[in-house]
Design an enzyme around this catalytic site. Structure first.
Site, PDB file in Angstrom:
ATOM      1  N   SER A   1       3.451  -2.256  10.292  1.00 46.32           N
ATOM      2  CA  SER A   1       4.791  -2.233  10.461  1.00 46.32           C
ATOM      3  C   SER A   1       5.412  -3.686  10.358  1.00 46.32           C
ATOM      4  CB  SER A   1       5.087  -1.828  11.975  1.00 46.32           C
ATOM      5  OG  SER A   1       5.013  -0.445  12.208  1.00 46.32           O
TER       6      SER A   1
ATOM      7  N   HIS B   1      -9.652   0.888   5.148  1.00 46.25           N
ATOM      8  CA  HIS B   1      -8.216   1.073   5.806  1.00 46.25           C
ATOM      9  C   HIS B   1      -8.290   2.157   6.904  1.00 46.25           C
ATOM     10  CE1 HIS B   1      -4.190   2.502   6.619  1.00 46.25           C
ATOM     11  NE2 HIS B   1      -3.833   1.347   5.998  1.00 46.25           N
TER      12      HIS B   1
ATOM     13  N   GLU C   1      -5.293  -5.288  10.700  1.00 47.64           N
ATOM     14  CA  GLU C   1      -4.513  -4.332  10.858  1.00 47.64           C
ATOM     15  C   GLU C   1      -4.498  -3.693  12.222  1.00 47.64           C
ATOM     16  OE1 GLU C   1      -2.587  -3.161   7.036  1.00 47.64           O
ATOM     17  OE2 GLU C   1      -4.148  -1.630   7.447  1.00 47.64           O
TER      18      GLU C   1
ATOM     19  N   ASN D   1       0.933  -1.167  -0.067  1.00 47.59           N
ATOM     20  CA  ASN D   1      -0.162  -0.005   0.056  1.00 47.59           C
ATOM     21  C   ASN D   1       0.824   1.240   0.050  1.00 47.59           C
ATOM     22  OD1 ASN D   1      -1.806   2.191   0.298  1.00 47.59           O
ATOM     23  ND2 ASN D   1      -2.255   1.445   2.782  1.00 47.59           N
TER      24      ASN D   1
ATOM     25  N   GLY E   1       2.034   2.031  10.782  1.00 51.51           N
ATOM     26  CA  GLY E   1       3.125   3.262  10.465  1.00 51.51           C
ATOM     27  C   GLY E   1       3.876   3.777  11.863  1.00 51.51           C
TER      28      GLY E   1
ATOM     29  N   LYS F   1      -0.155   4.065  -0.167  1.00 50.81           N
ATOM     30  CA  LYS F   1      -0.525   5.586   0.182  1.00 50.81           C
ATOM     31  C   LYS F   1      -0.272   6.695  -0.659  1.00 50.81           C
ATOM     32  CE  LYS F   1       0.186   3.289   4.895  1.00 50.81           C
ATOM     33  NZ  LYS F   1      -0.179   3.361   6.237  1.00 50.81           N
TER      34      LYS F   1
ATOM     35  N   GLU G   1      -6.881   4.546   8.146  1.00 51.91           N
ATOM     36  CA  GLU G   1      -6.803   5.830   7.708  1.00 51.91           C
ATOM     37  C   GLU G   1      -8.040   6.447   7.108  1.00 51.91           C
ATOM     38  OE1 GLU G   1      -2.922   5.438   5.366  1.00 51.91           O
ATOM     39  OE2 GLU G   1      -2.055   4.793   7.257  1.00 51.91           O
TER      40      GLU G   1
HETATM   41  C1  PEP Z   1      -0.872   0.011   6.080  1.00 50.45           C
HETATM   42  O1  PEP Z   1      -0.867   1.103   5.781  1.00 50.45           O
HETATM   43  O2  PEP Z   1      -1.795  -0.883   5.868  1.00 50.45           O
HETATM   44  C2  PEP Z   1       0.135  -0.611   7.091  1.00 50.45           C
HETATM   45  C3  PEP Z   1       0.467  -1.773   7.202  1.00 50.45           C
HETATM   46  O3  PEP Z   1       1.230   0.653   6.874  1.00 50.45           O
HETATM   47  P1  PEP Z   1       2.825   0.073   7.653  1.00 50.45           P
HETATM   48  O4  PEP Z   1       3.239  -1.109   7.000  1.00 50.45           O
HETATM   49  O5  PEP Z   1       3.697   1.356   7.372  1.00 50.45           O
HETATM   50  O6  PEP Z   1       2.374  -0.036   9.228  1.00 50.45           O
END
Ligand code: PEP
Length: 253
Positions: free
Chosen positions: A215, A97, A169, A9, A175, A11, A99
């Protein structure tokens, strides 16, 4: 064996030139990898979907959108419909997601509508669920994830549900550099499979890919993916670097 999926992703990152370069590096790196039971999905910003599907078709990876409209089409300025995504050979789309839930106030009902439109257009929704840290601290993370899944997915028929991918998630891990331990991930993934089993039966639940995000990186991917109910990952930050993302792909069991 369940399909293993590694989805990147991007973003809201990368200029056109940077995206072009990353796609080129990924194409070169993915080509020699044995991808027998692994589906690689690149989810770039919508502007770069067309060039990504062109590269993906030639180099063995699929392309996903990061979002789509919950409307079929028409006077919704700035929106992108599931039908438009399909017309660009997009095969996956991230839905819900954290966000988007947080910054764009997406509701469970809107997410259900997006899932319906995607499935109508033969696009696989990658449905995101996960608790915030306060919910884990209160020990209500299982209920939170169960409600998110029930409220946006449990209206689906068996055939429809079989075409969904679930991404667990934990919001506190996205992040932040603080990943869930492999035990925490396994525990939640097994729970998700359990609730799917309750509603849709053993065969469907055992066949559905449940991927982990938060992460996940080149260092920890192998241990996370080794868990029996973790079927790959949704990768944010680490998908912006070709070498890291390629290492993550190679970490799939
Ligand atoms: C995500 O945005 O779906 C995600 C898992 O981000 P990150 O790997 O940066 O934590």
């Amino acid at each position: 064996m369940r399909k293993q999926i590694v989805a990147g992703n991007w973003k809201m990152n990368k200029t056109f030139e940077e995206a072009d370069e990353l796609l080129f590096e990924l194409a070169e790196g993915i080509e020699p990898i044995e991808l027998e039971n692994v589906e690689v999905v690149i989810c770039p910003p919508a502007l770069y979907l067309e060039m990504s599907t062109d590269v993906g078709l030639e180099n063995g990876f699929s392309v996903g959108a990061q979002n789509c409209s919950n409307k079929e089409g028409g006077a919704y300025t700035g929106e992108i419909s599931a039908e438009m995504l399909k017309s660009l050979d997009v095969d996956y789309c991230i839905v819900g997601h954290s966000e988007r839930r947080k910054y764009f106030k997406e509701t469970a009902q809107e997410l259900a509508e997006k899932v319906n439109l995607l499935l109508d257009n033969d696009i696989t929704p990658i449905f995101c669920c996960g608790e915030v840290i306060e919910e884990r601290d209160q020990n209500i993370h299982f209920q939170v994830v169960q409600k998110q899944i029930e409220n946006s997915l449990f209206h689906l028929t068996d055939d429809e549900m079989a075409n969904v991918v679930i991404a667990y998630e934990p919001v506190w891990a996205i992040g932040t550099g603080r990943t869930a331990t492999s035990d925490q991930a396994q525990e939640m993934h097994a729970f998700i499979r359990q609730i799917l089993k309750g509603k849709y039966g053993n065969e469907l639940a055992e066949g559905l890919s449940v991927i982990y995000g938060g992460s996940c990186n080149a260092q920890n991917a192998r241990e996370l993916f080794a868990q029996p109910d973790v079927d790959g990952g949704l990768i944010g930050g680490a998908s912006l670097n070709a070498a890291d993302f390629l290492t993550i792909i190679k970490s799939v069991k």
